[in-house]
Design a protein around this motif. Structure first.
Motif, PDB file in Angstrom:
ATOM      1  N   GLU A 137       0.809  -1.219   0.000  1.00  0.00           N
ATOM      2  CA  GLU A 137       0.000   0.000   0.000  1.00  0.00           C
ATOM      3  C   GLU A 137       0.838   1.261   0.000  1.00  0.00           C
ATOM      4  O   GLU A 137       0.461   2.270  -0.588  1.00  0.00           O
ATOM      5  CB  GLU A 137      -0.922   0.017   1.236  1.00  0.00           C
ATOM      6  N   VAL A 138       1.984   1.224   0.675  1.00  0.00           N
ATOM      7  CA  VAL A 138       2.832   2.417   0.695  1.00  0.00           C
ATOM      8  C   VAL A 138       3.874   2.371  -0.425  1.00  0.00           C
ATOM      9  O   VAL A 138       4.786   3.187  -0.461  1.00  0.00           O
ATOM     10  CB  VAL A 138       3.536   2.614   2.056  1.00  0.00           C
ATOM     11  N   GLY A 139       3.744   1.385  -1.310  1.00  0.00           N
ATOM     12  CA  GLY A 139       4.601   1.345  -2.488  1.00  0.00           C
ATOM     13  C   GLY A 139       5.995   0.798  -2.234  1.00  0.00           C
ATOM     14  O   GLY A 139       6.926   1.104  -2.971  1.00  0.00           O
ATOM     15  N   LEU A 140       6.143  -0.032  -1.214  1.00  0.00           N
ATOM     16  CA  LEU A 140       7.473  -0.565  -0.921  1.00  0.00           C
ATOM     17  C   LEU A 140       7.470  -2.095  -0.860  1.00  0.00           C
ATOM     18  O   LEU A 140       8.263  -2.688  -0.130  1.00  0.00           O
ATOM     19  CB  LEU A 140       7.992  -0.004   0.409  1.00  0.00           C
ATOM     20  N   ALA A 141       6.593  -2.713  -1.667  1.00  0.00           N
ATOM     21  CA  ALA A 141       6.454  -4.165  -1.611  1.00  0.00           C
ATOM     22  C   ALA A 141       7.784  -4.873  -1.845  1.00  0.00           C
ATOM     23  O   ALA A 141       8.058  -5.911  -1.251  1.00  0.00           O
ATOM     24  CB  ALA A 141       5.424  -4.631  -2.635  1.00  0.00           C
ATOM     25  N   PRO A 148      16.840  -1.540   7.298  1.00  0.00           N
ATOM     26  CA  PRO A 148      16.406  -0.131   7.281  1.00  0.00           C
ATOM     27  C   PRO A 148      17.499   0.840   6.835  1.00  0.00           C
ATOM     28  O   PRO A 148      17.189   1.858   6.224  1.00  0.00           O
ATOM     29  CB  PRO A 148      16.002   0.129   8.730  1.00  0.00           C
ATOM     30  N   TYR A 149      18.769   0.541   7.110  1.00  0.00           N
ATOM     31  CA  TYR A 149      19.789   1.555   6.824  1.00  0.00           C
ATOM     32  C   TYR A 149      19.961   1.843   5.336  1.00  0.00           C
ATOM     33  O   TYR A 149      20.541   2.858   4.976  1.00  0.00           O
ATOM     34  CB  TYR A 149      21.128   1.184   7.471  1.00  0.00           C
ATOM     35  N   VAL A 150      19.473   0.954   4.474  1.00  0.00           N
ATOM     36  CA  VAL A 150      19.614   1.225   3.047  1.00  0.00           C
ATOM     37  C   VAL A 150      18.495   2.129   2.516  1.00  0.00           C
ATOM     38  O   VAL A 150      18.558   2.568   1.374  1.00  0.00           O
ATOM     39  CB  VAL A 150      19.670  -0.078   2.214  1.00  0.00           C
ATOM     40  N   LEU A 151      17.467   2.397   3.330  1.00  0.00           N
ATOM     41  CA  LEU A 151      16.331   3.186   2.859  1.00  0.00           C
ATOM     42  C   LEU A 151      16.610   4.684   2.960  1.00  0.00           C
ATOM     43  O   LEU A 151      17.351   5.136   3.826  1.00  0.00           O
ATOM     44  CB  LEU A 151      15.078   2.862   3.676  1.00  0.00           C
ATOM     45  N   SER A 152      15.943   5.448   2.084  1.00  0.00           N
ATOM     46  CA  SER A 152      16.028   6.905   2.183  1.00  0.00           C
ATOM     47  C   SER A 152      15.100   7.381   3.298  1.00  0.00           C
ATOM     48  O   SER A 152      14.287   6.613   3.812  1.00  0.00           O
ATOM     49  CB  SER A 152      15.599   7.530   0.865  1.00  0.00           C
ATOM     50  N   GLY A 153      15.222   8.659   3.662  1.00  0.00           N
ATOM     51  CA  GLY A 153      14.388   9.196   4.733  1.00  0.00           C
ATOM     52  C   GLY A 153      12.902   9.036   4.442  1.00  0.00           C
ATOM     53  O   GLY A 153      12.129   8.634   5.312  1.00  0.00           O
ATOM     54  N   GLY A 154      12.501   9.321   3.198  1.00  0.00           N
ATOM     55  CA  GLY A 154      11.094   9.202   2.831  1.00  0.00           C
ATOM     56  C   GLY A 154      10.622   7.755   2.882  1.00  0.00           C
ATOM     57  O   GLY A 154       9.515   7.468   3.342  1.00  0.00           O
ATOM     58  N   GLN A 155      11.490   6.851   2.426  1.00  0.00           N
ATOM     59  CA  GLN A 155      11.111   5.430   2.453  1.00  0.00           C
ATOM     60  C   GLN A 155      10.976   4.949   3.891  1.00  0.00           C
ATOM     61  O   GLN A 155      10.075   4.166   4.213  1.00  0.00           O
ATOM     62  CB  GLN A 155      12.161   4.599   1.715  1.00  0.00           C
ATOM     63  N   LYS A 156      11.865   5.420   4.765  1.00  0.00           N
ATOM     64  CA  LYS A 156      11.768   5.014   6.171  1.00  0.00           C
ATOM     65  C   LYS A 156      10.424   5.455   6.748  1.00  0.00           C
ATOM     66  O   LYS A 156       9.769   4.705   7.469  1.00  0.00           O
ATOM     67  CB  LYS A 156      12.895   5.650   6.989  1.00  0.00           C
ATOM     68  N   GLN A 157      10.002   6.693   6.416  1.00  0.00           N
ATOM     69  CA  GLN A 157       8.723   7.160   6.939  1.00  0.00           C
ATOM     70  C   GLN A 157       7.563   6.357   6.352  1.00  0.00           C
ATOM     71  O   GLN A 157       6.564   6.128   7.025  1.00  0.00           O
ATOM     72  CB  GLN A 157       8.518   8.642   6.645  1.00  0.00           C
ATOM     73  N   ARG A 158       7.712   5.917   5.107  1.00  0.00           N
ATOM     74  CA  ARG A 158       6.636   5.097   4.545  1.00  0.00           C
ATOM     75  C   ARG A 158       6.571   3.746   5.249  1.00  0.00           C
ATOM     76  O   ARG A 158       5.490   3.217   5.498  1.00  0.00           O
ATOM     77  CB  ARG A 158       6.854   4.916   3.036  1.00  0.00           C
ATOM     78  N   VAL A 159       7.729   3.175   5.575  1.00  0.00           N
ATOM     79  CA  VAL A 159       7.731   1.923   6.331  1.00  0.00           C
ATOM     80  C   VAL A 159       7.068   2.149   7.692  1.00  0.00           C
ATOM     81  O   VAL A 159       6.252   1.348   8.153  1.00  0.00           O
ATOM     82  CB  VAL A 159       9.175   1.392   6.521  1.00  0.00           C
ATOM     83  N   THR A 185       9.631  15.032  -1.801  1.00  0.00           N
ATOM     84  CA  THR A 185       9.280  13.823  -1.062  1.00  0.00           C
ATOM     85  C   THR A 185       8.089  14.096  -0.153  1.00  0.00           C
ATOM     86  O   THR A 185       7.186  13.274   0.005  1.00  0.00           O
ATOM     87  CB  THR A 185      10.469  13.368  -0.202  1.00  0.00           C
ATOM     88  N   ARG A 186       8.080  15.288   0.412  1.00  0.00           N
ATOM     89  CA  ARG A 186       7.000  15.688   1.295  1.00  0.00           C
ATOM     90  C   ARG A 186       5.671  15.719   0.544  1.00  0.00           C
ATOM     91  O   ARG A 186       4.666  15.212   1.033  1.00  0.00           O
ATOM     92  CB  ARG A 186       7.327  17.080   1.807  1.00  0.00           C
TER      93      ARG A 186
END
Ligand SMILES: Nc1ncnc2c1ncn2[C@@H]1O[C@H](COP(=O)(O)OP(=O)(O)OP(=O)(O)O)[C@@H](O)[C@H]1O
Ligand SMILES: [Mg+2]
Lengths: 260, 262
Positions: A137-141, A148-159, A185-186
């Motif tokens: 649903e948040v587009g990170l299937a 987590p450390y490989v994710l960007s800030g926006g991706q972390k918030q989506r997780v 991103t915002r």
């Protein structure tokens, strides 16, 4: 506590309905009866009387140190009020509440768990499937197996958003979750949050420093000043019309800025 | 091209030690170096081979390793447990921590005479000394690790409905793990050092005994062999703990450089 996921969002019948949460009966009503909070003899919240109807999207703005985070912690049950009562669907509650979830400004993912385990942190029956569905649903299937450390800030918030929604909370609290993100991103996160709020129908309470963000996302903006709700503004513009430069929007923004 | 470069990278660091070894061998064989001062490397190799064949080297190494592991398990386990308890329960900390900090100031090797009085030169003496030596690094690092777990993550865990057990297992313990493993690496170093001292002073078996015995018979090659074996065992423990760190801290980007290059 665990409500099974709906298979698909219900169809949106009329364009007007789009502006409201299309799923009803999911969000919880939140009420404050003369709630105060003091640290030592410093009063931070000095009497809140407020009803937030189920499914409403409320933004809270106010000066730094004005007690916004304190308010969130009271709703989440991390702290208790000094006096007064907080009622959820009419029942007074204290302590941590499973139907209230909080999205922190920093995503607070567990670095030692992969994305899927972070989303399914509360575990429970078939948590993997549910977590995977929320990630989609948040587009990170496709990031379920990443650290987590490989994710960007926006991706972390989506997780973090997926993690908050996996137990289908009735109230979602967002404490400046997009403050650290860049403008593009915002904007993406705003669209995502609006879509998810419509589909899930939870009551959303968003703290923000950004008045434009408040009027873009919320049904209602509360201005917190001197420990009280100084202004309670209904954003009476359909979401589809809330594009930059709309005169009514600018007027609302000015009014909020003046009262902060 | 890159392959020859890599080959050169791999070989060059070995040149100097090998050259030194060659010079040493020649000097010893030519009689410039007395065999009693420094026997030839080939003599050490011979000593290694003969003691390996007659089983005495494996026997002594086995005994030393057993003492080391036993001491590590007892002392390290106790230090770990104390660290966990004191990290989680403020009451336990109040009761235990200042006493432990006081005991920590006693150099554990200083109690050797005491230990010999208590246990004689039996196995218990060595195991006890190792256990005391490794207890404090394990305790301090575990305690510190648990105390320095990100409070934000703990709070998140509570908001997301983790009970005390789940919170401990999934948030606090993994958060403390890097510090705990640092403690383990320290403990391993202290473990060998303590054992060397203890076995050299009083033992009737083990590598330390083997070297001290050889010293009495002026078998310098055996003494050097013992030293080399200690060094190798220390290195082995270090490699094992690094491997463990890599495995357990895979989530931590600072432990990834080595893996991704491979
Ligand atoms: N645990 C605490 N103990 C003592 N004082 C506290 C505590 N938590 C918050 N405060 C005080 O309460 C006041 C409100 O803090 P709060 O974090 O709610 O502000 P805020 O509106 O969220 O500010 P910001 O926009 O900067 O995040 C501040 O003066 C703060 O110092
Ligand atoms: Mg705040």
């Amino acid at each position: 506590m665990m409500v099974p996921l709906r298979a698909a969002p219900p169809p949106q019948v009329q364009p007007e309905v789009q502006d409201q949460a299309t799923v009803t009966g999911k969000g919880l009503e939140l009420a404050f009866d003369s709630v105060t909070k003091a640290f030592g003899d410093v009063g931070v919240l000095k009497g809140l009387d407020l009803v937030i109807p189920a499914g409403q999207f409320v933004a809270v703005v106010g000066r730094s140190g004005g007690g916004k985070t304190t308010l969130m912690r009271l709703i989440a049950g991390l702290d208790g009020p000094t006096s007064g009562t907080i009622r959820i669907n009419g029942t007074a509650r204290r302590g941590l509440q499973p139907d209230v979830r909080l999205l922190f400004q920093d995503a607070r993912l567990l670095p030692w768990q992969r994305v899927l385990s972070n989303v399914g942190i509360a575990r429970g029956p078939d948590w993997k499937e549910r977590a995977q569905a929320l990630l989609a649903e948040v587009g990170l299937a496709d990031r379920a197996g990443d650290w987590p450390y490989v994710l960007s800030g926006g991706q972390k918030q989506r997780v973090a958003l997926a993690r908050a929604l996996v137990t289908e909370p009735g109230i979602l609290l967002l404490d400046e979750p997009f403050g650290a993100l860049d403008a593009l991103t915002r904007a993406d996160m705003h669209r995502l949050l609006t879509r998810i709020w419509r589909q899930h129908g939870f009551t959303a309470i968003l703290i923000t420093h950004d008045v434009a963000e408040a009027v873009a996302l919320a049904d209602r903006v509360l201005v917190l000043r001197d420990g009280r709700v100084a202004e309670d503004i209904t954003v009476d513009i359909p979401r589809s019309a809330r594009v930059g430069g709309a005169p009514r929007l600018a007027e609302l923004e000015r009014r909020i800025l003046n009262s902060v | 091209m890159t392959r020859t470069k890599a080959l050169r990278r791999g070989l060059v660091p070995w040149l100097l030690p090998l050259a030194l070894l060659a010079v040493w061998e020649v000097a010893a064989k030519a009689g410039w170096l007395s065999a009693r001062v420094l026997p030839a490397p080939s003599d050490i190799a011979v000593a290694f081979w003969t003691t390996l064949k007659d089983g005495s080297l494996p026997h002594h190494v086995g005994i030393s390793a057993e003492r080391a592991v036993l001491g590590l398990v007892i002392g390290g386990g106790l230090g770990f447990a104390l660290g966990l308890i004191n990290g989680a329960l403020p009451l336990a900390e109040d009761i235990l921590d200042s006493s432990l900090q006081m005991l920590r100031n006693v150099p554990h090797l200083a109690i050797i005479p005491m230990v010999i009085l208590w246990f004689g030169i039996g196995e218990e003496a060595k195991v006890f000394l190792v256990a005391v030596g490794v207890l404090f690094p394990m305790y301090l690092n575990t305690f510190h690790g648990i105390r320095s777990v990100d409070r934000g993550l703990v709070e998140m865990g509570r908001v997301y409905g983790l009970g005390p057990v789940a919170l401990y297992l999934r948030v606090i313990l993994p958060g403390a793990l890097p510090a705990i493993l640092v403690g383990l690496r320290y403990a391993l170093g202290i473990m060998w050092l303590t054992l060397i001292v203890a076995e050299t002073i009083s033992a009737s078996s083990g590598i330390g005994y083997m070297t001290m015995n050889a010293r009495e018979f002026l078998q310098t090659d055996m003494v050097l062999l013992g030293i080399i074996v200690y060094a190798l065992l220390g290195k082995l423990a270090d490699i094992a703990s690094r491997w463990l760190e890599r495995r357990a801290l895979e989530w931590n980007p600072s432990f990834h450089t080595g893996l991704e290059a491979a």
